[in-house]
Each structure stands twice: as C-alpha cells, then as structure tokens.
Design a protein around this motif. Structure first.
Motif, PDB file in Angstrom:
ATOM      1  N   SER A   9       0.833  -1.192   0.000  1.00  0.00           N
ATOM      2  CA  SER A   9       0.000   0.000   0.000  1.00  0.00           C
ATOM      3  C   SER A   9       0.873   1.249   0.000  1.00  0.00           C
ATOM      4  O   SER A   9       2.040   1.231   0.421  1.00  0.00           O
ATOM      5  N   ALA A  10       0.285   2.339  -0.499  1.00  0.00           N
ATOM      6  CA  ALA A  10       1.038   3.593  -0.585  1.00  0.00           C
ATOM      7  C   ALA A  10       1.424   4.074   0.805  1.00  0.00           C
ATOM      8  O   ALA A  10       0.624   4.073   1.730  1.00  0.00           O
ATOM      9  N   ARG A  11       2.681   4.481   0.923  1.00  0.00           N
ATOM     10  CA  ARG A  11       3.180   4.967   2.202  1.00  0.00           C
ATOM     11  C   ARG A  11       3.351   6.476   2.159  1.00  0.00           C
ATOM     12  O   ARG A  11       3.383   7.086   1.087  1.00  0.00           O
ATOM     13  N   GLU A  12       3.434   7.020   3.304  1.00  0.00           N
ATOM     14  CA  GLU A  12       3.664   8.459   3.375  1.00  0.00           C
ATOM     15  C   GLU A  12       5.071   8.787   2.870  1.00  0.00           C
ATOM     16  O   GLU A  12       6.014   8.019   3.058  1.00  0.00           O
ATOM     17  N   ALA A  13       5.166   9.911   2.225  1.00  0.00           N
ATOM     18  CA  ALA A  13       6.465  10.330   1.694  1.00  0.00           C
ATOM     19  C   ALA A  13       7.435  10.590   2.838  1.00  0.00           C
ATOM     20  O   ALA A  13       7.061  11.168   3.860  1.00  0.00           O
ATOM     21  N   GLY A  18      20.136  16.748   3.135  1.00  0.00           N
ATOM     22  CA  GLY A  18      19.932  16.478   1.726  1.00  0.00           C
ATOM     23  C   GLY A  18      20.185  15.037   1.326  1.00  0.00           C
ATOM     24  O   GLY A  18      20.342  14.755   0.130  1.00  0.00           O
ATOM     25  N   ARG A  19      20.203  14.138   2.293  1.00  0.00           N
ATOM     26  CA  ARG A  19      20.459  12.730   1.968  1.00  0.00           C
ATOM     27  C   ARG A  19      19.166  12.038   1.542  1.00  0.00           C
ATOM     28  O   ARG A  19      18.104  12.368   2.020  1.00  0.00           O
ATOM     29  N   GLU A  20      19.297  11.051   0.660  1.00  0.00           N
ATOM     30  CA  GLU A  20      18.161  10.273   0.179  1.00  0.00           C
ATOM     31  C   GLU A  20      18.371   8.805   0.544  1.00  0.00           C
ATOM     32  O   GLU A  20      19.463   8.270   0.367  1.00  0.00           O
TER      33      GLU A  20
END
Length: 264
Positions: free
Chosen positions: A158-162, A169-171
């Motif tokens: 299911s879609a999760r919160e962003a 600035g790390r991903e």
C-alpha cells in the motif's frame, strides 16, 4: 606311549564323523518337530469367508472393522443421553457435490473415494476407528501457510507516506529487491487465512453438512469446536491433493479456490 595321543585324536574324529553323517537323522529331527505346521490351504470357516466377502464388497469408509469393535458397551457414564445422538452424512452424492462447490468443475474427481471420505473425517468420529484427517491436515496447513506467505510477498504494498526531507539532503537507498522486505512485519498469513475466514469458506461450500465428527454438545456446535473441525477438513483436503497430484496442483488450488475467495 608316544602313539596314545594320536590314537585318541583319530578315534574322536571318527566318532564325530559318524555322528554328523548319519543319514537317518536330519537336522529337523535333531531340533525337534515344529509346534505349528504352515500350510498354504485356507483355514477359515465358511462363516469367516462370508464375513470377509461382505467387507470386501463394502467400501472401507462405510463400516468399522470387526476387530476394532469393543465389547458392545461403554464404561463412560452419560449425563445427558440426548447428546449421544448425532447423525453424519453417508451419501456419496452429497459429498461429491461439496467437492464440486469447493474445487470447481470435476472437483469430485480429484481424489479417490476413500481419500475423499478420510479428508473430511475428524478424529472424534467413531472413536477414530475408521481413520481420521489429522496428519493430512498438518501437511495441508503447511502448504496453505507457505502459499499465503508468497501471496503476501507478491502483493503490491500500500502507498506509504512520503519520507520527511533530510536536513542534510540525503536520500534513502531504494532498490526493487528490498521492496518486499517489510511486508511480513505488517501482515501475517493468519491475517489473510484466519480461522473465521476459512470457516465461512467451508460453510459456503457446504462442508458442515458432510463433515464426519461427533460434537460434544450437539445443541451448541460452535462451542463444540465446529470452526476448528472445518479448518482441519479444509487443510486435509489440500494435503490430500498434494499427495495425490503434487505440490504444484495443490498450490494452484490454494491460490484459486482459497486465497482468491477469502480476499474477495
């Protein structure tokens, strides 16, 4: 005097040879006659032959073996005699109709007649003297659990919160192989195929009308364990299909006839 030992040795050897080479005394005679003579001829009486022929004509699921019957009475004291009265289905056509509703077209032909009855026989029926489905149910439960786990893993999450924006600035690292790692931490196989869901599926297929068991309280089937009995029978059917046709067919039955219905 020097020849005495040689003469005694020669005489002892001759006596031994005469003893074991006697043609009139065989090994069987020295050991004695056996107490019981084996014979290929039938030793049954005419009544025994008639009883055996009658049992061969009847299918195994329809009667209790003679040697497993008790003395004709029970030492248990029944407080409520009305609870001892319970009738189970003995109509093969009714059983085949249930298998057709559960497994689809030609579902009644997937298993031999004896196995079809064994898979829906609980150990409380006839004191377990006609066989019961406990071991088949254990095997089928493992198959359903494995296939349900696979179902959870391949179902899109299911879609999760962003994720919140990192102050530096790390991903976070993203990879398709890691997308299914956390699915089993939020959803377990018991959430998909719970006892209640499987019991409703069994009721829709008409399993309560054909399952063979003896409830402790016929006036209250739920308190007597009807849900557990229905689950056990469903698992036993899956286990029997796996033993009869292989794991691939059993897994397909679980996906199409169980998971698809309980998830609807």
């Amino acid at each position: 005097m020097a020849l005495n030992p040689s003469r005694s040795a020669v005489s002892a050897t001759c006596k031994a040879l005469r003893r074991f080479s006697s043609p009139t005394q065989s090994v069987a005679q020295r050991l004695g006659q056996p107490v019981r003579q084996l014979s290929t001829s039938a030793s049954r009486s005419s009544e025994g032959l008639e009883a055996a022929s009658e049992q061969q004509e009847r299918p195994r699921w329809s009667y209790t073996p003679e040697r497993m019957k008790g003395p004709g009475f029970s030492i248990n004291i029944v407080k409520d005699p009305s609870r001892t009265v319970w009738h189970n289905n003995d109509d093969p056509a009714k059983l085949d109709a249930m298998y057709t509703r559960l497994l689809g077209s030609k579902g009644d032909r997937m298993l031999p007649d004896e196995i079809k009855w064994l898979a829906i026989t609980h150990k409380s029926f006839d004191q377990g003297r006609r066989g019961f489905n406990t071991r088949l149910a254990y095997f089928g439960r493992l198959i359903v659990s494995l296939e349900t786990t696979r179902h959870i893993m391949v179902t899109p999450a299911s879609a999760r919160e962003a994720p919140t924006q990192d102050s530096f600035g790390r991903e976070p690292f993203q990879h398709s192989a890691l997308a299914n790692v956390d699915k089993l931490s939020t959803r377990q196989p018991l959430d998909v195929v719970s006892k209640e869901k499987l019991a409703r599926l069994a009721i829709d297929a008409g399993l309560p009308e054909v399952v063979r068991w003896k409830p402790r309280m016929p006036e209250n089937l739920e308190a007597s364990g009807l849900t557990v009995v229905l689950n056990t029978s469903l698992f036993a059917i899956i286990g029997a299909i796996s033993l009869q046709h292989g794991a691939e067919v059993a897994q397909q039955v679980v996906r199409e006839k169980i998971l698809r219905r309980v998830e609807a």
